[in-house]
Design an enzyme around this catalytic site. Sequence first.
Site, short mmCIF file in Angstrom:
data_model
loop_
_atom_site.label_atom_id
_atom_site.label_comp_id
_atom_site.label_asym_id
_atom_site.label_seq_id
_atom_site.Cartn_x
_atom_site.Cartn_y
_atom_site.Cartn_z
N ASP A 163 0.82 -1.21 0.00
CA ASP A 163 0.00 0.00 0.00
C ASP A 163 0.85 1.26 0.00
O ASP A 163 0.46 2.29 -0.56
CB ASP A 163 -0.93 0.01 1.22
CG ASP A 163 -2.14 -0.91 1.03
OD1 ASP A 163 -2.30 -1.46 -0.09
OD2 ASP A 163 -2.91 -1.09 1.99
N GLY A 164 2.05 1.22 0.61
CA GLY A 164 2.92 2.38 0.62
C GLY A 164 3.36 2.75 -0.79
O GLY A 164 3.42 3.93 -1.14
N GLU A 179 -5.49 9.54 4.60
CA GLU A 179 -5.85 10.43 5.71
C GLU A 179 -4.93 11.64 5.77
O GLU A 179 -3.84 11.66 5.20
CB GLU A 179 -5.78 9.69 7.06
CG GLU A 179 -4.40 9.50 7.64
CD GLU A 179 -3.57 8.43 6.99
OE1 GLU A 179 -2.39 8.71 6.70
OE2 GLU A 179 -4.09 7.31 6.77
N THR A 210 -9.28 1.95 7.04
CA THR A 210 -8.68 0.66 7.42
C THR A 210 -7.21 0.80 7.83
O THR A 210 -6.58 -0.18 8.20
CB THR A 210 -8.75 -0.33 6.24
OG1 THR A 210 -8.04 0.24 5.12
CG2 THR A 210 -10.18 -0.59 5.84
N TYR A 262 -4.35 4.04 9.32
CA TYR A 262 -4.01 4.78 10.54
C TYR A 262 -5.24 5.03 11.39
O TYR A 262 -5.23 4.92 12.63
CB TYR A 262 -3.35 6.09 10.12
CG TYR A 262 -2.52 6.80 11.17
CD1 TYR A 262 -2.44 6.35 12.49
CD2 TYR A 262 -1.80 7.94 10.84
CE1 TYR A 262 -1.68 7.01 13.42
CE2 TYR A 262 -1.03 8.62 11.77
CZ TYR A 262 -0.98 8.16 13.06
OH TYR A 262 -0.23 8.81 13.99
N ASN A 263 -6.35 5.38 10.75
CA ASN A 263 -7.60 5.64 11.45
C ASN A 263 -8.01 4.47 12.34
O ASN A 263 -8.41 4.66 13.50
CB ASN A 263 -8.71 5.94 10.43
CG ASN A 263 -10.09 5.93 11.04
OD1 ASN A 263 -10.49 6.84 11.75
ND2 ASN A 263 -10.85 4.88 10.74
N LEU A 264 -7.90 3.26 11.81
CA LEU A 264 -8.30 2.08 12.58
C LEU A 264 -7.40 1.89 13.80
O LEU A 264 -7.87 1.56 14.88
CB LEU A 264 -8.23 0.84 11.67
CG LEU A 264 -8.73 -0.47 12.27
CD1 LEU A 264 -10.21 -0.38 12.61
CD2 LEU A 264 -8.49 -1.62 11.29
N SER A 265 -6.10 2.16 13.63
CA SER A 265 -5.17 1.99 14.76
C SER A 265 -5.41 3.02 15.85
O SER A 265 -5.03 2.81 17.01
CB SER A 265 -3.71 2.09 14.26
OG SER A 265 -3.38 3.41 13.88
N ALA A 278 -5.72 10.02 20.92
CA ALA A 278 -5.47 10.06 22.36
C ALA A 278 -6.01 11.34 22.98
O ALA A 278 -5.26 12.07 23.66
CB ALA A 278 -3.99 9.90 22.65
#
Length: 283
Positions: free
Chosen positions: A73-74, A147, A189, A191-194, A213
């Site tokens: 994906d990168g 994102e 799916t 960074y958002n998910l993490s 956070a």
Amino acid sequence: MTVGIVAQRDNDRAMSLASELADRLADVDASVAVDETTGEALVDHDAWQAARPTSRPVEEMRDCDLVVSIGGDGTFLYAARGAGSTPLMGVNLGEVGFLNALAPEEAVETVVAEVEHIQKTGSARTRAMPRLRASGPGWELSPALNEVVVQGTHRGSGGGGEFEVYVDGSLYTSGHADGVLVATPTGSTAYNLSEGGPLVHPDVPALVVTGMAPDDGMPPLVVSADSDILVELTDAENGVVVSDGRVRQEISPPERVSLTRASEPIRLAGPPLDFFTALGKLA
């Protein structure tokens, strides 16, 4: 016609597949151009058996008729930065591959078939994937497929900053957080998910706003894809805006960052992604 190839650096399989694809494209009278990073990698690479193609900056891949990304994906995100509205096809050499739908064993013949279709009809068979544009006073980042993140000084204890988030002019939330992440459905799916954000099916026209956070409750919010989102970093030593984890813009608080759907989506060619099969690989 010209096909652009962006292959994952330091990946023998990617280089070998790119070489095989270049040979087959020559058979159908299509020229090949590679991005400069791929061009530098293949100079002394044993896997590359084809004639050396021309190389160009990735930003000039938009001048091709079709761009093929070979890697994870990168690599796809890197290729997407330069593809603009040119059809983009992804070959998946990674583990999950939410952006790359083509299996390597099917890649060469599928790409060649699409090239022949373009030569015959004048256009590729594509579907649109939305992108997100971030801008501020005197600057604008290249559109993000996954994102955009607005962060304070650094993450963790003593970092972050005070944020205010507005949606279509109305205040949604405010308070201290490490940052604020705004994602497309495609990026839900990643960074958002993490960060605890929700999964969004790629066919849903939406944007996701996720606090990173936060000190106080800032539940993730799913809004219309046409919403205007404003993230204001009001109090921090400094800040940064990051598009797809690669393109950065330093900001000096207090500063407002505007986030809107980009007018130019990615045009994805090739077979459709099986979203739920890809989700199963996350387990």
